[in-house]
Structure formats: structure tokens, C-alpha cells
Design an enzyme around this catalytic site. Structure first.
Site, mmCIF file in Angstrom:
data_model
loop_
_atom_site.group_PDB
_atom_site.id
_atom_site.type_symbol
_atom_site.label_atom_id
_atom_site.label_comp_id
_atom_site.label_asym_id
_atom_site.label_seq_id
_atom_site.Cartn_x
_atom_site.Cartn_y
_atom_site.Cartn_z
ATOM 1 C CE LYS A 42 -3.762 2.144 2.676
ATOM 2 N NZ LYS A 42 -4.454 2.166 3.981
ATOM 3 C CB SER A 118 -7.881 3.746 3.120
ATOM 4 O OG SER A 118 -6.997 3.207 4.065
ATOM 5 C CB SER A 142 -7.791 0.987 6.180
ATOM 6 O OG SER A 142 -8.466 2.206 6.262
HETATM 7 C C1 NAG Z 1 -5.498 6.224 9.671
HETATM 8 O O1 NAG Z 1 -4.298 5.734 9.252
HETATM 9 C C2 NAG Z 1 -4.348 4.472 8.677
HETATM 10 C C3 NAG Z 1 -2.948 4.161 8.413
HETATM 11 O O2 NAG Z 1 -2.123 4.603 9.435
HETATM 12 C C4 NAG Z 1 -5.265 4.493 7.457
HETATM 13 O O3 NAG Z 1 -5.327 3.248 6.843
HETATM 14 C C5 NAG Z 1 -6.571 4.947 7.926
HETATM 15 O O4 NAG Z 1 -7.532 4.870 6.943
HETATM 16 C C6 NAG Z 1 -6.385 6.348 8.484
HETATM 17 N N1 NAG Z 1 -7.664 6.900 8.793
HETATM 18 C C7 NAG Z 1 -7.908 8.172 8.953
HETATM 19 C C8 NAG Z 1 -9.325 8.505 9.185
HETATM 20 O O5 NAG Z 1 -7.073 9.022 8.912
#
Ligand code: NAG
Ligand code: NAG
Length: 433
Positions: A42, A118, A142
Site C-alpha cells: 500500500k 482505504s 482499512s
Molecule cells: C489512519 O491511518 C491508517 C494508516 O495509518 C489508514 O489506513 C486509515 O484509513 C487512516 N484513517 C484516517 C481517518 O485518517
């Protein structure tokens, strides 16, 4: 069709690694069982020779990548061939994987649907058969959420089990690296390769790796189910996940216990405040270069007060207590991985991004305890909805209980994987033609 799997990939670098691996096999000196295995990473985790963009247009230039992240270095030392940097939701701040800068990763089961976020590209490349394993980062589901939407295994170990060195510190108390894999066996192999062993063993329990065999070597597993929460999903998901539990009971005699997880909504909000505050604290934003949906998210994140953050940490301790009570009588908590399956990728979202809080909330619903409490959790595909889209079932374990979790996930996989249909976009790398 642009599947938008990767943000960067250097074919020459991949071929060079592959040739080196071939040479090692020819001289009878492969470095490990992972020698020559393609692993995608990623774009939130440092991996040479690529910049780390975090899904943005600017971060790769503002913060040069100087070394492999610890988990990537360990994979390289095992001979794995690093296949490139996968697409993601910008800054990890969303659940769809729709990215206006690098394209939106499409779901290999149906290219008109999102891959989830994500870690969208990591889930999609594994689903499409391009890599047996990919790394993701899981701060609010994620890794597990896109894994479920793409029908692959998504595994987030206990917080602290993997090193965070070289992972963008977007939200450091809830986020950590995780594994996406085609099968539970592949997840175990990758897990054993990237586990952090750099710290003294008194800081964390010893690593146990499960011996996966078709006759389950653990018995009397007790699965905790919170019915009201479990049911807060689409009818196809609820029915399919219930059927999976019936299968576990019929095949292995594993019982489901009814439990209540109190204050789930409070936990969700406290997690949101935590992840948002941590993200704000670690990011000097370049507003003008950030997509619209992430601008809104960052605007909300930046509005939380220190008091809200501290109160969220109080709720965190309280929730940990509730979960420990449940783990006194149950080995794992079981839930659907998501409340909805992959939803439609709207054409007009491709260039401008999208904020879909209804689907977003349904996607994240079952993810929170894994991040907010640092508990290990895994999802495996247990079926498909009426449209053929994958459905994942999640097991959440006690701290450091990865071996048990992997056993249970493997048993689940064995009990239902025969019925799964293959994705529409699928590359069979072993087929010679
Ligand atoms: C927080 O960080 C992680 C990776 O560190 C990421 O995958 C995640 O989606 C992030 N979420 C937000 C809301 O920043
Ligand atoms: C959940 O849904 C099933 C039917 O799908 C129903 O039998 C059960 O009573 C529901 N449980 C709760 C707690 O609502």
C-alpha cells in the site's frame, strides 16, 4: 477499463528482483518459502525505489522515502519480489477507495463497484490474482473492509505485533500494517515474515504460528455474537453470515453464545475523535492539493478539542473492560465484516471524489474494536450476495491470540470456499499459455 490497482510500479525493478530470485533457486539457495513471491505494498508504507504518496499528489515530494519500512525490509530479506505501490483512499481518510488523483481501484468481482478502502488497491490486486499477498494499513478497518468487499482474507494482528517503522504516522494509536491474502495459509506465511522481533520479548508475548490442517486441531471454540449488532447489515449479509455460523456448529461443533457489547455507538464516536485528532496532529495539510471529500474529513477532524480526545481515551479503557468480560466466556467475537457489500462507483465520483456517509457507516460498522482496542481481527469470505459480490465474516480475538484466530479463520475457509465463484477480472499467474 482502468482498474487503478497501482499508484506506482516499475517493471524493470520487478524484473530485476525476479531474476535475482531465479538465480537463487538455480543455485539451490532460496532465502525462504517467500522467495520469488510477488507482494504489493500500500502506498502508505515505505518501499524503495518508490515515493510514498499516501494517495495524495504532494506527500511523495514533501517527504522523500529513504528506506524500506521495517515490514518491507523483512519481506525483502525473505526474497519476496516487491511488486509496486498500491492505490488507496487519499490519506486513508475514507472507505470507498475512490481517489480523484490516482484513479479509483475497481472491484474485480464487478468493475462497476468500489473495491473499498482505504487499502483499495491491495485488496483488488490480491482478488485479481496478481499477487498472493499485499500489505495494507488498518486505522479504521482499512485492511479488513476492502478485503471483505473483494473476497480476500484481511488480517490485522494485535497492536504492537508489527513494527510501525516506515508506515505513515497518520493516526498512530489506532493504525497499523495488516495483511491481505488470497488464503489464510498465505496470510500465515506473510505474517510469520513480517512479525516484529526487534524488541525484547517481555514487551509482547511470544509469537505462535498455527499448524493449519484440514482436521481442526482446536475444539470447543466459543463464538460470541451480539445479535442486534450482527443483524445491522443487509439481508443477504445477515443470512449468509448466519449460515456460516451454522456450518461451524454442524462441522466442528462450535457453539455461538449470545452477548451484548455495550456502548458500541459511543465507541464509534470515540474512535472517530481519536483517529481524527491523531491525523490532524501529524499532518501539515496542503489544502489546495487535497480532494474534496478528504478536505471535508480533515475539516471535521480539526474541530475536535483536547477534552474530546481525552474523554475518548476514557471510553477506550471502559470498552476494553467490556471486551475482556466477553472474552472470559468466549474465544472470539464474530460479526459480519461490513454492513453492505461493494456499492456502485458513480461516474461523477471518479474525478471529484465522493462522500457517502450512509454506505461509509455501514462499511465501518464492525471494524472499530480492532483499531480502538488494538484487538487482532481477521475476515474471510463466506459467500456472495444476490449480485455475486463477496461477503466477509469477521473474527475478533483476545490480545495476542493471532494463532487461535488464524485457526478459526482457516476452519471457516475450509468449510465454505468450495462454493465461491471467481472474480470477473482474474489473472491466473500459474497458467502457462
Ligand atoms: C489512519 O491511518 C491508517 C494508516 O495509518 C489508514 O489506513 C486509515 O484509513 C487512516 N484513517 C484516517 C481517518 O485518517
Ligand atoms: C436477527 O435476525 C434474525 C433473522 O434474520 C432473527 O431471527 C433474530 O431474532 C434477530 N436477532 C435480533 C437480536 O434482532
Amino acid at each position: 477499463m482502468n482498474m487503478a490497482f497501482f499508484i506506482s510500479c516499475d517493471p524493470e525493478d520487478v524484473l530485476k528482483q525476479a531474476e535475482e530470485s531465479t538465480l537463487r533457486y538455480q543455485t539451490g539457495t532460496p532465502l525462504s518459502v517467500m522467495d520469488g513471491v510477488l507482494v504489493a505494498v500500500k502506498d502508505e508504507i515505505d518501499c524503495l525505489p518508490y515515493p510514498t504518496t499516501g494517495g495524495t499528489r504532494w506527500l511523495g515530494k514533501a517527504r522523500p522515502c529513504e528506506a524500506d519500512a521495517a515490514c518491507v525490509a523483512q519481506l525483502r530479506a525473505c526474497g519476496a519480489v516487491l511488486a509496486g505501490k498500491t492505490n488507496m483512499h487519499e490519506l486513508g481518510a475514507g472507505t470507498s477507495g475512490i481517489n480523484p488523483h490516482h484513479g479509483s481501484a475497481r472491484n474485480p468481482y464487478n468493475v462497476g463497484k468500489v473495491a473499498g478502502g482505504s487499502s483499495s488497491g491491495s485488496a483488488a490486486v490480491v482478488c485479481a490474482g496478481l499477487c498472493p499477498v499485499a500489505l495494507g494499513v488498518d486505522g479504521g478497518g482499512s485492511v479488513r473492509m476492502p478485503a471483505a468487499l473483494c473476497g480476500v482474507v484481511g488480517f490485522k494482528p494485535t497492536a504492537g505485533r508489527l513494527s510501525n517503522a516506515g508506515v505513515l504516522p497518520l493516526n498512530w494509536t489506532v493504525g497499523m500494517a495488516g495483511i491481505l491474502a488470497g488464503t489464510v495459509e498465505d496470510a500465515v506465511v506473510a505474517y510469520s515474515a513480517i512479525v516484529d522481533q526487534s524488541q525484547p520479548s517481555y514487551l509482547r508475548p511470544e509469537l505462535n504460528l498455527p499448524m493449519l490442517t484440514s482436521t481442526p486441531s482446536i475444539s470447543n471454540v466459543r463464538l460470541a455474537k451480539y445479535g442486534k449488532w450482527f443483524n445491522d447489515s443487509s439481508e443477504d449479509i445477515r443470512t449468509c453470515c448466519d449460515k456460516a455460523l451454522q456450518t461451524l456448529r454442524a462441522q466442528y461443533g462450535w457453539e455461538t453464545l449470545d452477548v451484548t457489547v455495550p456502548e458500541i455507538e459511543e465507541m464509534r464516536l470515540a474512535h472517530y475523535v481519536t483517529i481524527g485528532s491523531e491525523c490532524t496532529a501529524s499532518l501539515a495539510k496542503k489544502r489546495s492539493e487535497i480532494g474534496w471529500d478528504v478536505r471535508v474529513a480533515l475539516g471535521v477532524y480539526g474541530s475536535f478539542s483536547s477534552r474530546a480526545y481525552l474523554n475518548s481515551q476514557r471510553l477506550r479503557n471502559r470498552q476494553m473492560f467490556f471486551h475482556k468480560e466477553i472474552f472470559k466466556t468466549a474465544d472470539v467475537i464474530v460479526s459480519p465484516m461490513t454492513g453492505v457489500t461493494a456499492y456502485t462507483l458513480q461516474d461523477d465520483a471518479l474525478s471529484s471524489g465522493e462522500l457517502d456517509y450512509i454506505n461509509g457507516a455501514a462499511l465501518i460498522r464492525y471494524s472499530i474494536a480492532g483499531n480502538f482496542l488494538g484487538l487482532p481481527a481477521i475476515t474471510v469470505m463466506v459467500g456472495q450476495d444476490k449480485g455475486g459480490l463477496p461477503i466477509g465474516l469477521q473474527f475478533i480475538g483476545r490480545p495476542w491470540s493471532e494463532a487461535t484466530l488464524l485457526h478459526i479463520a482457516f476452519a471457516m475457509q475450509e468449510a465454505c470456499s468450495k462454493n465461491h465463484r471467481k472474480p470477473v477480472v482474474f489473472y491466473d499467474l500459474l497458467k502457462k499459455d
